[in-house]
Design a protein around this motif. Structure first.
Motif, PDB file in Angstrom:
ATOM      1  N   ALA A  11       0.819  -1.217   0.000  1.00  0.00           N
ATOM      2  CA  ALA A  11       0.000   0.000   0.000  1.00  0.00           C
ATOM      3  C   ALA A  11       0.852   1.267   0.000  1.00  0.00           C
ATOM      4  O   ALA A  11       0.522   2.248  -0.668  1.00  0.00           O
ATOM      5  CB  ALA A  11      -0.933   0.004   1.206  1.00  0.00           C
ATOM      6  N   GLY A  12       1.942   1.261   0.736  1.00  0.00           N
ATOM      7  CA  GLY A  12       2.743   2.459   0.902  1.00  0.00           C
ATOM      8  C   GLY A  12       3.553   2.877  -0.306  1.00  0.00           C
ATOM      9  O   GLY A  12       4.123   3.956  -0.327  1.00  0.00           O
ATOM     10  N   ARG A  13       3.608   2.071  -1.321  1.00  0.00           N
ATOM     11  CA  ARG A  13       4.384   2.413  -2.513  1.00  0.00           C
ATOM     12  C   ARG A  13       3.613   3.274  -3.514  1.00  0.00           C
ATOM     13  O   ARG A  13       4.149   3.641  -4.553  1.00  0.00           O
ATOM     14  CB  ARG A  13       4.895   1.149  -3.190  1.00  0.00           C
ATOM     15  CG  ARG A  13       5.920   0.434  -2.339  1.00  0.00           C
ATOM     16  CD  ARG A  13       6.527  -0.748  -3.062  1.00  0.00           C
ATOM     17  NE  ARG A  13       7.396  -1.498  -2.184  1.00  0.00           N
ATOM     18  CZ  ARG A  13       8.671  -1.225  -1.968  1.00  0.00           C
ATOM     19  NH1 ARG A  13       9.221  -0.203  -2.568  1.00  0.00           N
ATOM     20  NH2 ARG A  13       9.396  -1.972  -1.159  1.00  0.00           N
ATOM     21  N   ARG A  14       2.387   3.596  -3.193  1.00  0.00           N
ATOM     22  CA  ARG A  14       1.607   4.479  -4.070  1.00  0.00           C
ATOM     23  C   ARG A  14       1.954   5.922  -3.752  1.00  0.00           C
ATOM     24  O   ARG A  14       1.953   6.325  -2.608  1.00  0.00           O
ATOM     25  CB  ARG A  14       0.122   4.229  -3.874  1.00  0.00           C
ATOM     26  CG  ARG A  14      -0.202   2.788  -4.258  1.00  0.00           C
ATOM     27  CD  ARG A  14      -1.590   2.526  -4.571  1.00  0.00           C
ATOM     28  NE  ARG A  14      -2.139   3.393  -5.574  1.00  0.00           N
ATOM     29  CZ  ARG A  14      -3.430   3.439  -5.840  1.00  0.00           C
ATOM     30  NH1 ARG A  14      -4.265   2.682  -5.185  1.00  0.00           N
ATOM     31  NH2 ARG A  14      -3.890   4.238  -6.763  1.00  0.00           N
ATOM     32  N   SER A  15       2.235   6.721  -4.754  1.00  0.00           N
ATOM     33  CA  SER A  15       2.638   8.113  -4.559  1.00  0.00           C
ATOM     34  C   SER A  15       1.614   8.881  -3.746  1.00  0.00           C
ATOM     35  O   SER A  15       0.416   8.835  -4.036  1.00  0.00           O
ATOM     36  CB  SER A  15       2.808   8.805  -5.914  1.00  0.00           C
ATOM     37  OG  SER A  15       3.833   8.187  -6.635  1.00  0.00           O
ATOM     38  N   TRP A  16       2.113   9.555  -2.721  1.00  0.00           N
ATOM     39  CA  TRP A  16       1.336  10.461  -1.877  1.00  0.00           C
ATOM     40  C   TRP A  16       0.215   9.802  -1.085  1.00  0.00           C
ATOM     41  O   TRP A  16      -0.593  10.499  -0.481  1.00  0.00           O
ATOM     42  CB  TRP A  16       0.725  11.605  -2.671  1.00  0.00           C
ATOM     43  CG  TRP A  16       1.687  12.582  -3.215  1.00  0.00           C
ATOM     44  CD1 TRP A  16       2.562  13.335  -2.514  1.00  0.00           C
ATOM     45  CD2 TRP A  16       1.864  12.936  -4.580  1.00  0.00           C
ATOM     46  NE1 TRP A  16       3.279  14.131  -3.367  1.00  0.00           N
ATOM     47  CE2 TRP A  16       2.860  13.904  -4.641  1.00  0.00           C
ATOM     48  CE3 TRP A  16       1.262  12.506  -5.755  1.00  0.00           C
ATOM     49  CZ2 TRP A  16       3.274  14.471  -5.831  1.00  0.00           C
ATOM     50  CZ3 TRP A  16       1.674  13.074  -6.932  1.00  0.00           C
ATOM     51  CH2 TRP A  16       2.671  14.049  -6.970  1.00  0.00           C
ATOM     52  N   LEU A  17       0.080   8.500  -1.103  1.00  0.00           N
ATOM     53  CA  LEU A  17      -1.043   7.846  -0.428  1.00  0.00           C
ATOM     54  C   LEU A  17      -1.108   8.275   1.033  1.00  0.00           C
ATOM     55  O   LEU A  17      -0.173   8.042   1.791  1.00  0.00           O
ATOM     56  CB  LEU A  17      -0.920   6.331  -0.526  1.00  0.00           C
ATOM     57  CG  LEU A  17      -2.070   5.533   0.089  1.00  0.00           C
ATOM     58  CD1 LEU A  17      -3.361   5.768  -0.696  1.00  0.00           C
ATOM     59  CD2 LEU A  17      -1.728   4.051   0.090  1.00  0.00           C
ATOM     60  N   GLU A  90       7.919  10.101  -8.096  1.00  0.00           N
ATOM     61  CA  GLU A  90       8.689   9.468  -7.029  1.00  0.00           C
ATOM     62  C   GLU A  90       8.262   9.916  -5.637  1.00  0.00           C
ATOM     63  O   GLU A  90       9.019   9.737  -4.692  1.00  0.00           O
ATOM     64  CB  GLU A  90      10.179   9.763  -7.244  1.00  0.00           C
ATOM     65  CG  GLU A  90      10.734   9.181  -8.525  1.00  0.00           C
ATOM     66  CD  GLU A  90      10.752   7.661  -8.536  1.00  0.00           C
ATOM     67  OE1 GLU A  90      10.897   7.044  -7.478  1.00  0.00           O
ATOM     68  OE2 GLU A  90      10.598   7.101  -9.627  1.00  0.00           O
ATOM     69  N   GLU A  91       7.130  10.513  -5.487  1.00  0.00           N
ATOM     70  CA  GLU A  91       6.696  11.015  -4.189  1.00  0.00           C
ATOM     71  C   GLU A  91       6.382   9.874  -3.237  1.00  0.00           C
ATOM     72  O   GLU A  91       5.851   8.845  -3.631  1.00  0.00           O
ATOM     73  CB  GLU A  91       5.474  11.922  -4.351  1.00  0.00           C
ATOM     74  CG  GLU A  91       5.755  13.160  -5.152  1.00  0.00           C
ATOM     75  CD  GLU A  91       6.804  14.066  -4.542  1.00  0.00           C
ATOM     76  OE1 GLU A  91       6.859  14.215  -3.306  1.00  0.00           O
ATOM     77  OE2 GLU A  91       7.584  14.635  -5.314  1.00  0.00           O
ATOM     78  N   LYS A  92       6.674  10.099  -1.955  1.00  0.00           N
ATOM     79  CA  LYS A  92       6.441   9.094  -0.919  1.00  0.00           C
ATOM     80  C   LYS A  92       5.003   9.136  -0.438  1.00  0.00           C
ATOM     81  O   LYS A  92       4.352  10.179  -0.479  1.00  0.00           O
ATOM     82  CB  LYS A  92       7.342   9.371   0.280  1.00  0.00           C
ATOM     83  CG  LYS A  92       8.813   9.259   0.001  1.00  0.00           C
ATOM     84  CD  LYS A  92       9.597   9.560   1.262  1.00  0.00           C
ATOM     85  CE  LYS A  92      11.084   9.395   1.038  1.00  0.00           C
ATOM     86  NZ  LYS A  92      11.829   9.566   2.287  1.00  0.00           N
ATOM     87  N   SER A  93       4.538   7.997   0.072  1.00  0.00           N
ATOM     88  CA  SER A  93       3.266   7.978   0.782  1.00  0.00           C
ATOM     89  C   SER A  93       3.461   8.698   2.099  1.00  0.00           C
ATOM     90  O   SER A  93       4.549   8.700   2.678  1.00  0.00           O
ATOM     91  CB  SER A  93       2.811   6.551   1.047  1.00  0.00           C
ATOM     92  OG  SER A  93       2.345   5.961  -0.127  1.00  0.00           O
ATOM     93  N   SER A  94       2.417   9.321   2.584  1.00  0.00           N
ATOM     94  CA  SER A  94       2.480  10.087   3.818  1.00  0.00           C
ATOM     95  C   SER A  94       1.734   9.336   4.916  1.00  0.00           C
ATOM     96  O   SER A  94       0.595   8.922   4.719  1.00  0.00           O
ATOM     97  CB  SER A  94       1.843  11.456   3.589  1.00  0.00           C
ATOM     98  OG  SER A  94       1.938  12.243   4.754  1.00  0.00           O
ATOM     99  N   MET A  95       2.396   9.168   6.061  1.00  0.00           N
ATOM    100  CA  MET A  95       1.790   8.420   7.159  1.00  0.00           C
ATOM    101  C   MET A  95       1.897   9.192   8.463  1.00  0.00           C
ATOM    102  O   MET A  95       2.953   9.737   8.786  1.00  0.00           O
ATOM    103  CB  MET A  95       2.481   7.065   7.334  1.00  0.00           C
ATOM    104  CG  MET A  95       1.953   6.274   8.522  1.00  0.00           C
ATOM    105  SD  MET A  95       2.883   4.765   8.826  1.00  0.00           S
ATOM    106  CE  MET A  95       2.340   3.802   7.441  1.00  0.00           C
ATOM    107  N   ILE A  96       0.782   9.208   9.184  1.00  0.00           N
ATOM    108  CA  ILE A  96       0.769   9.715  10.559  1.00  0.00           C
ATOM    109  C   ILE A  96       0.419   8.542  11.461  1.00  0.00           C
ATOM    110  O   ILE A  96      -0.542   7.820  11.202  1.00  0.00           O
ATOM    111  CB  ILE A  96      -0.275  10.829  10.768  1.00  0.00           C
ATOM    112  CG1 ILE A  96       0.095  12.087  10.007  1.00  0.00           C
ATOM    113  CG2 ILE A  96      -0.419  11.148  12.259  1.00  0.00           C
ATOM    114  CD1 ILE A  96      -0.892  13.223  10.185  1.00  0.00           C
TER     115      ILE A  96
END
Length: 178
Positions: A11-17, A90-96
């Motif tokens: 799931a985390g490999r999707r851009s900006w998720l 190449e944007e990272k997924s964002s997690m809080i």
């Protein structure tokens, strides 16, 4: 924890998720942050009681910007000829990662987080806590993933029945629901 990290590997490999992970305690928050900190495709932030008001506001503001980027990328990706999913972005997924005590206070004027994915790393025992997590962390079209261990199945069924929800099992291929 291994299953959780494997889930993020997909799931985390999707851009900006935009992803929110809810924990019941600071110890679990620290454990989750430690496990995720080595994932290069995740931009990690946490909300906990020791943060100053300005640090808290900064974390929430950054996540809001990242959520806006996610929404825009989905609109652009839907257009013919655009393909953000195949490495052009190449944007990272964002997690809080957040404890229940530090969820946004919507009644006090704080905006909800509105993540695409809410992961209940620890299943809350009360349906009120489960509902608060959903209303403060999840976008209208969002997905809730409950990390459940053996003895928590009864608790999950109780939440499902008490709230009138239908909680489906996660498909083998998580990409099907993203």
């Amino acid at each position: 924890m291994e299953t959780f990290v494997d889930l993020l590997g997909v799931a985390g490999r999707r851009s900006w998720l935009p992803i929110v992970v809810c924990c019941s305690s600071r110890d679990e928050l620290d454990a989750v942050c430690s496990a995720v900190s080595n994932l290069s495709f995740i931009s990690l932030s946490s909300l906990y009681s020791d943060l100053s008001d300005s640090e808290r506001a900064s974390v929430l503001e950054k996540f809001c910007r990242d959520t806006t980027e996610w929404n825009q990328s989905q609109s652009i990706n839907a257009l013919p000829g655009n393909d953000l999913e195949n490495g052009k972005q190449e944007e990272k997924s964002s997690m809080i990662v957040v404890t229940d005590a530090c969820l946004p206070l919507v009644a006090s004027g704080e905006a909800p987080i509105s993540a695409r994915i809410l992961i209940n790393y620890e299943l809350p025992s009360k349906k009120e806590t489960y509902l608060r997590r959903m209303t403060t962390c999840l976008a209208a079209d969002g997905i809730v993933i409950n990390m459940v261990v053996g003895g928590e199945v009864v608790t999950l069924k109780g939440i499902e029945e008490g709230m009138g929800l239908v909680i489906a099992e996660m498909p083998i291929n998580i990409s099907e629901i993203l």
